[in-house]
Design an enzyme around this catalytic site. Structure first.
Site, PDB file in Angstrom:
ATOM      1  N   GLY A   1       0.729  -1.412   0.095  1.00 57.46           N
ATOM      2  CA  GLY A   1       0.222   0.161  -0.173  1.00 57.46           C
ATOM      3  C   GLY A   1       1.213   0.778  -0.259  1.00 57.46           C
ATOM      4  O   GLY A   1       2.031   1.365  -0.358  1.00 57.46           O
TER       5      GLY A   1
ATOM      6  N   THR B   1       3.991  -2.770  12.176  1.00 56.31           N
ATOM      7  CA  THR B   1       3.803  -1.345  12.724  1.00 56.31           C
ATOM      8  C   THR B   1       2.042  -1.090  12.061  1.00 56.31           C
ATOM      9  O   THR B   1       1.811  -0.600  11.954  1.00 56.31           O
ATOM     10  CB  THR B   1       4.502   0.202  12.009  1.00 56.31           C
ATOM     11  OG1 THR B   1       4.687  -0.311  10.465  1.00 56.31           O
ATOM     12  CG2 THR B   1       5.635   0.626  12.876  1.00 56.31           C
TER      13      THR B   1
ATOM     14  N   ARG C   1      -1.341  -4.453  11.936  1.00 60.43           N
ATOM     15  CA  ARG C   1      -2.030  -4.182  12.998  1.00 60.43           C
ATOM     16  C   ARG C   1      -1.818  -5.432  14.056  1.00 60.43           C
ATOM     17  O   ARG C   1      -0.832  -6.206  13.141  1.00 60.43           O
ATOM     18  CB  ARG C   1      -3.105  -4.816  12.590  1.00 60.43           C
ATOM     19  CG  ARG C   1      -4.025  -3.543  12.306  1.00 60.43           C
ATOM     20  CD  ARG C   1      -4.767  -2.469  12.952  1.00 60.43           C
ATOM     21  NE  ARG C   1      -5.202  -1.595  12.798  1.00 60.43           N
ATOM     22  CZ  ARG C   1      -4.870  -0.556  12.551  1.00 60.43           C
ATOM     23  NH1 ARG C   1      -3.718  -0.028  12.804  1.00 60.43           N
ATOM     24  NH2 ARG C   1      -5.404   0.635  12.374  1.00 60.43           N
TER      25      ARG C   1
ATOM     26  N   GLU D   1      -4.762  -4.030  23.174  1.00 60.42           N
ATOM     27  CA  GLU D   1      -4.545  -2.741  23.331  1.00 60.42           C
ATOM     28  C   GLU D   1      -5.309  -1.802  24.140  1.00 60.42           C
ATOM     29  O   GLU D   1      -6.017  -1.880  24.232  1.00 60.42           O
ATOM     30  CB  GLU D   1      -4.456  -2.102  21.688  1.00 60.42           C
ATOM     31  CG  GLU D   1      -3.666  -2.653  20.935  1.00 60.42           C
ATOM     32  CD  GLU D   1      -3.131  -1.867  20.131  1.00 60.42           C
ATOM     33  OE1 GLU D   1      -3.862  -0.864  19.273  1.00 60.42           O
ATOM     34  OE2 GLU D   1      -2.318  -2.127  18.528  1.00 60.42           O
TER      35      GLU D   1
ATOM     36  N   HIS E   1       1.109   1.964  19.996  1.00 61.73           N
ATOM     37  CA  HIS E   1       0.770   2.209  18.983  1.00 61.73           C
ATOM     38  C   HIS E   1       0.525   3.529  18.575  1.00 61.73           C
ATOM     39  O   HIS E   1      -0.358   4.271  18.353  1.00 61.73           O
ATOM     40  CB  HIS E   1      -0.891   1.081  18.873  1.00 61.73           C
ATOM     41  CG  HIS E   1      -1.894   1.548  18.198  1.00 61.73           C
ATOM     42  ND1 HIS E   1      -2.769   0.694  17.332  1.00 61.73           N
ATOM     43  CD2 HIS E   1      -1.359   2.027  16.402  1.00 61.73           C
ATOM     44  CE1 HIS E   1      -3.368   0.870  15.865  1.00 61.73           C
ATOM     45  NE2 HIS E   1      -2.199   1.553  15.254  1.00 61.73           N
TER      46      HIS E   1
END
Length: 317
Positions: free
Chosen positions: A150, A227, A229, A258, A277
């Site tokens: 992406g 970095t 999920r 989280e 995160h």
């Protein structure tokens, strides 16, 4: 009606979006909640902005007029995109350049910190250690395997191309040749990479795509940076791979649960960098995000589809 719904820690972001909407002459209602169930009435919502709040079939049932769900950031895994598509509801996000750039730069930073053993090197000074027993490595000429192709992956490759790195990319969506990039099956990437960067989205096909079977295929000492999920990786298998040395070290910014639980076994490993995160978050993205998100919402309110619509083919009319 436009509704802005976000977890309490995102209240500042949603307040900024609310202000940007009003500057465009658009009204909205805002709810800072952990769950949609905390909101008494959603029946009038046509456009929903959800920041970290689950929006699945049950929530959509409460919004019979819903025609679009928007995430104000790149990620949108808390939105059931498949269910939205089945109902003809648009799913969109906000792809601020500063967001992609921050994630690319921070991913590279974490990789360099692993290669140069930044934490251990700092500890030498803090403990007044004699000598320097650490083995550090340069990034130049390394084979970097990237899972996902992406915008963030493209930014990473653009920055590292001048470093003489070799890029192996595993992606189900990339079909055209890209200069300097070799697209490979996942097993080939695992077995040939010096470092693996996880930069793909979380969906049913990528959940736990890296587990014990996959880690058994990497070369001993391989580095890993996630970095994207947390649920893309089986965390129990990750811990074992780090303990055994199959993975030399890892930098992890995202976790299945989280915030990362205080008793998580990753916290006890010396060869891990852990961040909450937030490693790629930056002030530039904060400044650009609300106005961009407001424009996405305005386009939807006017009956259009923004470029960031993820399921254009499934949207009604």
């Amino acid at each position: 009606m436009i509704a802005l719904v976000g977890v309490p820690r995102a209240a500042g972001l949603n307040a900024g979006i609310e202000g940007a909407l009003r500057a465009l002459g658009l009204g909205c209602v805002r709810h800072d909640v952990a769950r949609m169930g905390e909101i008494a009435d959603l029946s009038g919502v046509e456009i929903l902005l959800s920041t970290g709040v689950r929006c699945g079939a049950a929530e959509m049932d409460r919004m019979p007029r819903l025609r679009a769900v928007v995430s104000p950031v790149l990620g949108y895994d808390w939105i059931d995109a498949g269910e939205a598509s089945r109902r003809g509801i648009a799913v969109c996000n906000t792809e601020a350049a500063e967001n992609r750039e921050g994630m690319a730069e921070s991913t590279i930073m974490l990789l360099l910190a692993l290669l140069y053993r930044l934490q251990d090197t700092e500890a030498l000074l803090r403990t007044n250690a004699d000598g320097d027993p650490l083995k550090r490595h340069i990034l130049k000429g390394r084979t970097v395997g990237i899972i996902g192709y992406g915008g963030i992956t493209r930014e990473v490759i653009a920055r590292l191309a001048a470093w003489g790195c070799h890029f192996l990319v595993h992606s189900r969506s990339a079909t055209e040749p890209v200069p300097g990039v070799t697209f490979v099956p996942l097993d080939d990437l695992l077995g040939q990479s010096d470092a693996i960067l996880v930069l793909t989205s979380l969906n049913p096909s990528t959940r736990h795509m890296l587990g014990s079977e996959q880690f058994a295929k990497v070369r001993p000492g391989t580095l890993l940076v996630n970095t994207a999920r947390g649920a893309i990786i089986d965390e129990a298998a990750l811990v074992e791979a780090l303990k055994s040395g199959r993975l030399g070290a890892a930098a992890i910014d995202v976790f299945e649960k989280e915030p990362c639980p205080p008793d998580h076994p990753l916290r006890d490993l010396p060869n891990v960098i852990l961040t909450p995160h937030a490693i790629g978050h930056n002030e530039e993205a904060k400044e650009a995000g609300p106005a961009l998100t407001a424009q996405v919402l305005k386009t939807l309110a006017e009956g259009g589809l923004p470029d960031s619509c993820k399921n254009r083919d499934a949207v009604k009319g």
